[in-house]
Design an enzyme around this catalytic site. Structure first.
Site, PDB file in Angstrom:
ATOM      1  N   SER A 273       0.810  -1.214   0.000  1.00 44.55           N
ATOM      2  CA  SER A 273       0.000   0.000   0.000  1.00 44.55           C
ATOM      3  C   SER A 273       0.848   1.271   0.000  1.00 44.55           C
ATOM      4  O   SER A 273       1.655   1.457  -0.886  1.00 44.55           O
ATOM      5  CB  SER A 273      -0.966  -0.055   1.187  1.00 44.55           C
ATOM      6  OG  SER A 273      -2.060   0.756   0.917  1.00 44.55           O
ATOM      7  N   LYS A 277       4.083   2.191  -2.468  1.00 40.00           N
ATOM      8  CA  LYS A 277       4.438   3.439  -3.158  1.00 40.00           C
ATOM      9  C   LYS A 277       5.878   3.803  -2.759  1.00 40.00           C
ATOM     10  O   LYS A 277       6.654   4.343  -3.548  1.00 40.00           O
ATOM     11  CB  LYS A 277       3.473   4.568  -2.785  1.00 40.00           C
ATOM     12  CG  LYS A 277       1.978   4.264  -3.052  1.00 40.00           C
ATOM     13  CD  LYS A 277       1.105   5.481  -2.807  1.00 40.00           C
ATOM     14  CE  LYS A 277      -0.136   5.273  -1.955  1.00 40.00           C
ATOM     15  NZ  LYS A 277      -1.309   4.721  -2.594  1.00 40.00           N
ATOM     16  N   TRP A 364     -10.159   0.722  -4.184  1.00 42.15           N
ATOM     17  CA  TRP A 364      -9.489   2.003  -3.904  1.00 42.15           C
ATOM     18  C   TRP A 364      -8.167   2.124  -4.672  1.00 42.15           C
ATOM     19  O   TRP A 364      -7.753   3.193  -5.072  1.00 42.15           O
ATOM     20  CB  TRP A 364      -9.264   2.074  -2.395  1.00 42.15           C
ATOM     21  CG  TRP A 364      -8.877   3.369  -1.783  1.00 42.15           C
ATOM     22  CD1 TRP A 364      -7.803   3.581  -0.967  1.00 42.15           C
ATOM     23  CD2 TRP A 364      -9.566   4.629  -1.851  1.00 42.15           C
ATOM     24  NE1 TRP A 364      -7.781   4.883  -0.533  1.00 42.15           N
ATOM     25  CE2 TRP A 364      -8.850   5.558  -1.053  1.00 42.15           C
ATOM     26  CE3 TRP A 364     -10.722   5.060  -2.507  1.00 42.15           C
ATOM     27  CZ2 TRP A 364      -9.244   6.888  -0.902  1.00 42.15           C
ATOM     28  CZ3 TRP A 364     -11.110   6.396  -2.352  1.00 42.15           C
ATOM     29  CH2 TRP A 364     -10.367   7.287  -1.563  1.00 42.15           C
ATOM     30  N   HIS A 414      -7.773  -5.632   0.663  1.00 41.47           N
ATOM     31  CA  HIS A 414      -6.497  -4.911   0.744  1.00 41.47           C
ATOM     32  C   HIS A 414      -5.676  -5.459   1.912  1.00 41.47           C
ATOM     33  O   HIS A 414      -6.015  -5.229   3.072  1.00 41.47           O
ATOM     34  CB  HIS A 414      -6.854  -3.434   0.980  1.00 41.47           C
ATOM     35  CG  HIS A 414      -5.693  -2.503   0.893  1.00 41.47           C
ATOM     36  ND1 HIS A 414      -4.923  -2.367  -0.236  1.00 41.47           N
ATOM     37  CD2 HIS A 414      -5.192  -1.628   1.803  1.00 41.47           C
ATOM     38  CE1 HIS A 414      -3.987  -1.449  -0.014  1.00 41.47           C
ATOM     39  NE2 HIS A 414      -4.128  -0.991   1.217  1.00 41.47           N
TER      40      HIS A 414
END
Ligand code: GCU
Length: 433
Positions: A273, A277, A364, A414
């Protein structure tokens, strides 16, 4: 009159808010001036352009001094004797010390970060070998990596989700309950036992050792340690928290490459997540990393902003501006116009192997955007005679595809699961030779 009406209509249409429309994906194989990249020889120049764009628009530039190795101390080397890793893991704990603040900085920011703690597990059965390892920043502290009571509880900032009301007055000491923090990257998300049983090692550090993950967290991290004389706040163009956390991985790698149990050329970087990044940028900024395992990095990571699905930049900017360099905010509401996007971000790792993991319940992050990104980056690998995903459509649920680029769409939400790790370990095994 007709002319006036026309004029009024023109003014009205110019003022009406335009509904953003998706735009085509950016092309990693086209220079900024439009020329096509057709050979591996041209790639370093194109890569440098892409790198500059991300540095300028999203992650920011690191200040001078950050490239230096840190001083470190090996605090412990011991076989694990209790918990689920007993008898199978060799544990090392290493402290890396940040440079001391100047007297002025120390006066102004008395709570800057001092050190980071690295935890390394390698297979006990291979205690006289150098093994490939996977490194990741963790959401919940080294003490929550595995079921290992031998890892001391840390004194560090709590998992500082910005929606939690943090009072930055005192460092928080983790409690026994924090060891089994399952909601955010607890044991199940690391799968230490599985990793070791495959003959790999696992290294983690707590990202909040470098900067608490919260608005207003920077005075408690490392950023002030690198302020220019007279500087009192992060400035335009400079690094945001993602780059700070990625920097932590590079400094950890400095140590890991010297460890007698680590194969210095085979340190994979992973993250989930927001920390995916971060991992994407880690692999981009530090080419010593062997390969990238990016788990559900979503928007601002390896997914596609131009599709306008899932999380918008406005949300990222509103809640998490401190992750980015200030220029990122200019793109708020202009997601389809960015000169940077997920496929370009992971292209920075090429031709080193890249695996992107998605979950169907993670709308998302826009899983299809993550797939399109992984698929597109295969064109960069092709320049090097390497192979991309080898599929044109998003594979069905729970069916990993992998060559030099890998991808899967997992059932569920997620998270990072044993399924994800099975795929990542298979990918690492595939790239051992
Ligand atoms: C939030 C944020 C995402 C991020 C995620 C996470 O949902 O909007 O961009 O990836 O947190 O880190 O879990």
């Amino acid at each position: 009159l007709a002319a006036n009406l026309l004029l009024l209509a023109l003014i009205a249409s110019a003022q009406a808010p335009t509904t953003p429309v998706p735009s085509p994906m950016l092309d990693p194989l086209r220079f900024n001036d439009g020329t096509a990249v057709t050979s591996a020889k041209q790639w370093p120049a194109r890569r440098a352009e892409i790198f500059q764009i991300f540095q300028r628009e999203e992650y920011g530039q690191r200040p001078p001094g950050t490239e230096k190795k840190l001083r470190w101390h090996v605090d412990e080397v011991a076989p694990v004797t209790s918990g689920s890793l007993a008898g199978i893991a060799l544990r090392k704990r290493i402290t890396l010390f940040f440079p001391a603040p100047s007297a002025t900085v120390a006066r102004q920011f008395p709570h800057t970060a001092r050190e980071m703690h690295l935890l390394l597990y390698t297979p006990l059965a291979k205690k006289s070998e150098r093994v490939p390892i996977v490194l990741g920043a963790s959401f919940a502290g080294t003490w929550a990596t595995a079921d290992d009571p031998g890892v001391p509880l840390g004194t560090a900032w709590p998992m500082g989700l910005p929606d939690r009301d943090l009072a930055f007055t005192d460092a928080h000491t983790a409690t026994e309950a924090d060891r089994t923090h399952q909601t955010i990257q607890g044991h199940s998300q690391w799968q230490a036992k599985k990793i070791l049983e495959h003959g790999f090692g696992l290294a983690t550090f707590y990202y909040a050792d470098l900067e608490p993950d919260a608005k207003g967290g920077w005075p408690f991290g490392v950023r002030p340690l690198f302020f220019r004389p007279g500087q009192t706040a992060p400035a335009e163009g400079e690094w945001g928290a993602f780059s700070v956390w990625a920097w932590g991985s590079s400094r950890a790698l400095d140590y890991l490459q010297t460890d007698p149990n680590v194969d210095p050329l085979r340190v994979a970087i992973t993250g989930h997540s927001r920390l995916a990044k971060t991992a994407d940028w880690t692999a981009a900024t530090d080419t010593r990393f062997w390969l990238l395992l990016s788990n559900e990095g979503g928007k601002g990571g390896d997914s596609i902003l131009h599709r306008l699905q899932g999380e918008p930049i406005a949300h990222l900017w509103d809640k998490f501006s401190y992750w980015f360099t200030p220029a990122f905010g200019h793109w708020s509401g202009r997601d389809a116009e960015t000169p940077f996007d997920g496929n370009l971000l992971i292209s920075l790792t090429a031709p080193r192997p890249v695996y992107v993991g998605s979950a169907i319940g993670d709308a998302w992050s826009d899983p299809l955007g993550e797939f399109l990104s992984a698929k597109d980056v295969g064109r960069v690998f092709a320049l090097f005679g390497k192979q991309g995903l080898g599929v044109t459509e998003q594979p069905s649920l729970d069916t990993p595809v992998m060559h030099d680029v890998g991808y899967h769409l997992r059932a569920g939400k997620h998270d990072v699961t044993a399924f994800d790790w099975d795929a990542y370990l298979q990918f690492m095994e595939m790239h051992l030779h």
